[in-house]
Design a protein around this motif. Structure first.
Motif, PDB file in Angstrom:
ATOM      1  N   SER A 173       0.811  -1.137  -0.107  1.00 43.60           N
ATOM      2  CA  SER A 173      -0.061   0.120  -0.066  1.00 43.60           C
ATOM      3  C   SER A 173       0.854   1.251   0.012  1.00 43.60           C
ATOM      4  CB  SER A 173      -0.771   0.021   1.298  1.00 43.60           C
ATOM      5  OG  SER A 173      -1.626   1.154   1.262  1.00 43.60           O
ATOM      6  N   VAL A 184      -5.982   2.469  -4.378  1.00 37.50           N
ATOM      7  CA  VAL A 184      -5.379   2.758  -3.106  1.00 37.50           C
ATOM      8  C   VAL A 184      -6.168   2.874  -2.054  1.00 37.50           C
ATOM      9  CG1 VAL A 184      -4.638   5.070  -3.240  1.00 37.50           C
ATOM     10  CG2 VAL A 184      -2.867   3.323  -2.489  1.00 37.50           C
ATOM     11  N   GLY A 226      -7.462  -0.439  -1.252  1.00 43.69           N
ATOM     12  CA  GLY A 226      -6.253  -1.168  -0.555  1.00 43.69           C
ATOM     13  C   GLY A 226      -6.071  -1.028   0.667  1.00 43.69           C
ATOM     14  N   GLN A 227      -5.882   0.417   1.181  1.00 43.22           N
ATOM     15  CA  GLN A 227      -5.545   0.701   2.307  1.00 43.22           C
ATOM     16  C   GLN A 227      -6.861   0.469   3.347  1.00 43.22           C
ATOM     17  OE1 GLN A 227      -2.953   4.049   2.863  1.00 43.22           O
ATOM     18  NE2 GLN A 227      -3.726   4.571   4.863  1.00 43.22           N
ATOM     19  N   SER A 244      -6.486  -6.308   0.249  1.00 42.83           N
ATOM     20  CA  SER A 244      -5.858  -5.197   0.313  1.00 42.83           C
ATOM     21  C   SER A 244      -4.709  -5.400  -0.742  1.00 42.83           C
ATOM     22  CB  SER A 244      -5.267  -5.009   1.681  1.00 42.83           C
ATOM     23  OG  SER A 244      -4.307  -4.040   1.761  1.00 42.83           O
ATOM     24  N   SER A 300      -4.037  -2.657  -3.693  1.00 41.16           N
ATOM     25  CA  SER A 300      -2.930  -2.030  -3.814  1.00 41.16           C
ATOM     26  C   SER A 300      -2.027  -2.395  -5.075  1.00 41.16           C
ATOM     27  CB  SER A 300      -2.022  -2.033  -2.775  1.00 41.16           C
ATOM     28  OG  SER A 300      -2.721  -1.834  -1.627  1.00 41.16           O
TER      29      SER A 300
END
Length: 486
Positions: free
Chosen positions: A362, A389, A392-393, A420, A424
């Motif tokens: 990430s 992103v 993903g985070q 995640s 990412s």
């Protein structure tokens, strides 16, 4: 003959009652006073009592148990000492992942509830822009404040209004009256956001069972939340369910429709981000123990005997690994507890390893997007990468912010961390395609990313770590630090 048998049975029953009535008399007498107080509403306390000290004389054993939270021994992944999460053996890339937000300035390991007021007062994330909602799960004064102030409580200034008011009321850190009615000692929910969120799912909250209450009193604070856009009210994203994907969908639809889009704009990637908060209740609900209706208190507040006589519910809120005989042994009495402990740590080891992998990927994704911005990639492509992103985070942070290191729901936690990594990597893949078109050297880019990661970890002053996350190669994308939820 039948009369004789009936008389014999009656005589036997009387004999048994005499024997059981006389046995353990000192223990039974020792339990009577507190039991009567708890059951009949004879505490003599005001319904508005908020001082933890006021309960000390009435319930000395429980109070002494609660005060054990002042000093707690660490387990491998959980403890109560005041330590930074940025430490090398914890999560050293947090000043990058939360760059542009208060969590990149100071973010500490969890401590016992008795430190709630001290820690919220001292944390550098509290500023002159902070609001009443930051105080909601820190003080016994909150229910009365909400009753007096109504919806004005949520957005009231923390430093100018809420903290002085709490001091004047004689507030205590999270304690007795947060979970118990002072008059009757019945369990109760004192934070209205909890029932609102359950009701949004169609769950009837009018008559919860005692077993449900043994989790509800914890779940009113140990949850994910955001501050409502219109009045900063603490709001749980539960309309669609408790899973990370359910809550993420809520944020992208219902929350957005109500004016809430983000917690902050990321200083490296320019992405509108979400910050997860300690979702123990939601994570536990989807795990093996939650599905079996094991309550929070069953494991974290087991029954214990004081001086070998009085049986009380422990108010020493800690890892069950420290109290395995009573926390785990009650249900797993047929298991070797040492082997059971080893299994728990194996689960946590696997989850923490996956957590660190997801964290690293990430972090890289944010820098790839930064390079997209500075290289003139189209806004459409940048926004696509930012959505990857952001997602993903979120799927990383909802596990990172949860306090069981994966144990509350091992499979669910691993699934979230896997998602995640996928999201990412999607951001990195998209950025790579666009940066190659722009003639950017990926070798140089990766080298610069490693340099900033090293610089952040090498800084010894925690609040300065975030400053090393940006430089001339990776310029800041959001220079103004917004107000932050605690």
């Amino acid at each position: 003959m039948n009369r004789f048998r009936y008389g014999a049975y009656l005589l036997l029953l009387v004999f048994v009652l005499i024997i059981t009535g006389c046995s353990n008399s000192s223990e039974n007498e020792g339990e009577k006073t507190a039991s009567a107080k708890e059951a009949t509403g004879e505490t003599g306390l005001s319904k508005d009592e908020i001082s933890n000290e006021a309960f000390k004389e009435l319930f000395p054993l429980q109070y002494n148990s609660y005060m054990k939270n002042e000093k707690m021994e660490d387990t491998k992944y959980n403890g109560s000492e005041k330590r930074s999460k940025y430490d090398p053996d914890k999560e050293p890339l947090l000043p990058v992942l939360f760059n542009g937000y208060g969590f990149a300035t100071e973010y500490n390991e969890d401590r016992g509830h008795v430190y709630a007021l001290e820690d919220v007062r001292d944390i550098k994330r509290i500023t002159d822009k902070s609001v009443g909602s930051c105080y909601t799960c820190k003080s016994t004064a909150v229910p009365q404040m909400i009753e007096e102030m109504g919806d004005d409580y949520w957005g009231a200034n923390f430093n100018a209004e809420i903290w002085p008011k709490g001091e004047a009321m004689g507030h205590s850190p999270i304690g007795c009256s947060d979970c118990h009615d002072p008059e009757t000692m019945d369990l109760r929910v004192t934070r209205p956001s909890f029932y609102k969120a359950l009701e949004a799912q169609g769950i009837d909250t009018s008559n919860p069972t005692k077993n449900e209450m043994r989790s509800y009193v914890c779940g009113q604070c140990h949850v994910e939340y955001h501050f409502a856009a219109d009045n900063s009210e603490v709001t749980f994203p539960w309309d669609n369910g408790f899973k990370p994907e359910d809550m993420y969908e809520y944020y992208n639809t219902i929350a957005k429709e109500n004016g809430f889009e983000k917690d902050w704009v990321h200083n490296i990637s320019g992405t509108p981000m979400l910050k997860a908060q300690h979702p123990e209740y939601e994570t536990h609900a989807g795990g093996t123990h939650g599905k079996a209706n094991v309550s929070c208190a069953d494991c974290h507040m087991p029954y214990e005997r004081v001086d070998g006589k009085r049986k009380i519910t422990s108010h020493y809120w800690t890892s069950p690994l420290k109290t395995m005989d009573t926390s785990c042994g009650q249900c797993h009495g047929d298991r070797d507890l040492d082997k059971l402990k080893d299994r728990v740590i194996e689960i946590q080891d696997a989850n923490v390893s996956a957590l660190h992998e997801a964290q690293d990927i990430s972090t890289t994704a944010h820098y790839y997007i930064n390079k997209m911005i500075t290289s003139g990639v189209s806004q459409d492509k940048i926004k696509q990468a930012q959505e990857f992103v952001r997602k993903g985070q979120w799927f990383w942070d909802i596990i990172a912010a949860e306090n069981s290191s994966g144990f509350h729901n091992p499979q669910g936690s691993m699934d979230s961390l896997r998602e995640s990594v996928v999201q990412s990597n999607n951001a990195i893949r998209l950025a790579t395609e666009e940066l190659v078109k722009k003639g950017v050297s990926l070798e140089e880019l990766n080298s610069e990313i490693e340099k900033v990661k090293t610089a952040v970890q090498a800084e010894t002053v925690n609040e300065k770590k975030k400053d090393h996350a940006v430089n001339s190669y990776f310029p800041a994308q959001q220079p103004v630090v917004p107000a932050v939820k605690k």
